[in-house]
Motif scaffolding. Structure first.
Motif, PDB file in Angstrom:
ATOM      1  N   ASP A   2       0.826  -1.201   0.000  1.00 31.59           N
ATOM      2  CA  ASP A   2       0.000   0.000   0.000  1.00 31.59           C
ATOM      3  C   ASP A   2       0.867   1.261   0.000  1.00 31.59           C
ATOM      4  OD1 ASP A   2       0.991  -0.112   2.560  1.00 31.59           O
ATOM      5  OD2 ASP A   2      -0.943   0.044   3.559  1.00 31.59           O
ATOM      6  N   GLY A   3       2.162   1.094  -0.299  1.00 25.84           N
ATOM      7  CA  GLY A   3       3.063   2.229  -0.376  1.00 25.84           C
ATOM      8  C   GLY A   3       3.641   2.691   0.947  1.00 25.84           C
ATOM      9  N   ILE A   4       3.280   2.015   2.039  1.00 27.11           N
ATOM     10  CA  ILE A   4       3.788   2.388   3.358  1.00 27.11           C
ATOM     11  C   ILE A   4       4.833   1.364   3.792  1.00 27.11           C
ATOM     12  CG2 ILE A   4       3.195   2.741   5.782  1.00 27.11           C
ATOM     13  CD1 ILE A   4       0.379   3.553   4.823  1.00 27.11           C
ATOM     14  N   GLU A   5       5.995   1.851   4.212  1.00 32.45           N
ATOM     15  CA  GLU A   5       7.042   0.948   4.683  1.00 32.45           C
ATOM     16  C   GLU A   5       6.765   0.588   6.132  1.00 32.45           C
ATOM     17  OE1 GLU A   5      11.816   1.101   5.369  1.00 32.45           O
ATOM     18  OE2 GLU A   5      11.026   1.975   3.517  1.00 32.45           O
ATOM     19  N   ARG A   6       6.834  -0.697   6.427  1.00 31.24           N
ATOM     20  CA  ARG A   6       6.579  -1.180   7.781  1.00 31.24           C
ATOM     21  C   ARG A   6       7.713  -2.108   8.208  1.00 31.24           C
ATOM     22  NH1 ARG A   6       1.566  -0.985   5.285  1.00 31.24           N
ATOM     23  NH2 ARG A   6      -0.011   0.140   6.479  1.00 31.24           N
ATOM     24  N   THR A   7       8.002  -2.091   9.492  1.00 32.27           N
ATOM     25  CA  THR A   7       8.981  -3.015  10.051  1.00 32.27           C
ATOM     26  C   THR A   7       8.222  -4.220  10.567  1.00 32.27           C
ATOM     27  OG1 THR A   7      10.395  -1.171  10.686  1.00 32.27           O
ATOM     28  CG2 THR A   7      10.803  -3.295  11.760  1.00 32.27           C
ATOM     29  N   SER A  16       5.660 -13.833  -0.097  1.00 32.75           N
ATOM     30  CA  SER A  16       6.714 -13.175  -0.870  1.00 32.75           C
ATOM     31  C   SER A  16       6.763 -13.725  -2.286  1.00 32.75           C
ATOM     32  CB  SER A  16       8.067 -13.368  -0.186  1.00 32.75           C
ATOM     33  OG  SER A  16       8.422 -14.724  -0.185  1.00 32.75           O
ATOM     34  N   ARG A  22      10.901  -9.913  -2.154  1.00 34.43           N
ATOM     35  CA  ARG A  22       9.901  -8.858  -2.025  1.00 34.43           C
ATOM     36  C   ARG A  22       8.646  -9.384  -1.357  1.00 34.43           C
ATOM     37  NH1 ARG A  22       7.515  -6.798  -6.761  1.00 34.43           N
ATOM     38  NH2 ARG A  22       7.838  -8.865  -7.564  1.00 34.43           N
TER      39      ARG A  22
END
Length: 127
Positions: A2-7, A16, A22
């Motif tokens: 969704d375009g948000i980087e998350r840890t 993946s 990815r």
């Protein structure tokens, strides 16, 4: 996705690509745009996987990512229904979109879940 980087923390189920480089989705929470079905979709690989409900709830909370999927799968599902659900999914795809169903199923289901027996105080009392 969704375009948000998350840890991501250990224990979060990630779907993946083929070589694992990815993330395409977070199991039971969110799929990615690259794997969405559209009018141009030609091939579908149906995968039925059950992630433990408490892991989905914990991951959604930690990621602050509450979705329709996390709500549904966070409540749990009967693992005995996975095969029936996958067969019904294939039937609906054939009925609604046509195509060809390839033979073969890969089942890595470790075994039946032991059912817990519950007793009611009313059932144990003598009348």
């Amino acid at each position: 996705m969704d375009g948000i980087e998350r840890t991501l923390e250990p224990g979060i189920c990630v779907i993946s690509d083929g070589d694992g480089s990815r993330a395409l989705g977070i199991g039971g929470i969110m799929g990615g745009a690259e794997t969405e079905i559209s009018f141009s979709t030609k091939n579908i690989f149906a995968r039925v996987r059950l992630v433990r409900p408490h892991r989905i709830r914990r991951a959604a909370r930690n990621l602050k990512l509450h979705t329709e999927a996390s709500t549904r799968f966070g409540r749990g599902a009967d693992p005995e229904m996975a095969e029936l659900a996958s067969r019904r999914c294939a039937e609906l795809i054939l009925e609604l979109a046509g195509g060809e169903l390839l033979a073969g199923v890969v089942d890595v289901y470790p075994g039946r879940v032991r059912r817990k027996k519950l007793s009611s105080p009313a059932a144990n009392s003598s009348a």
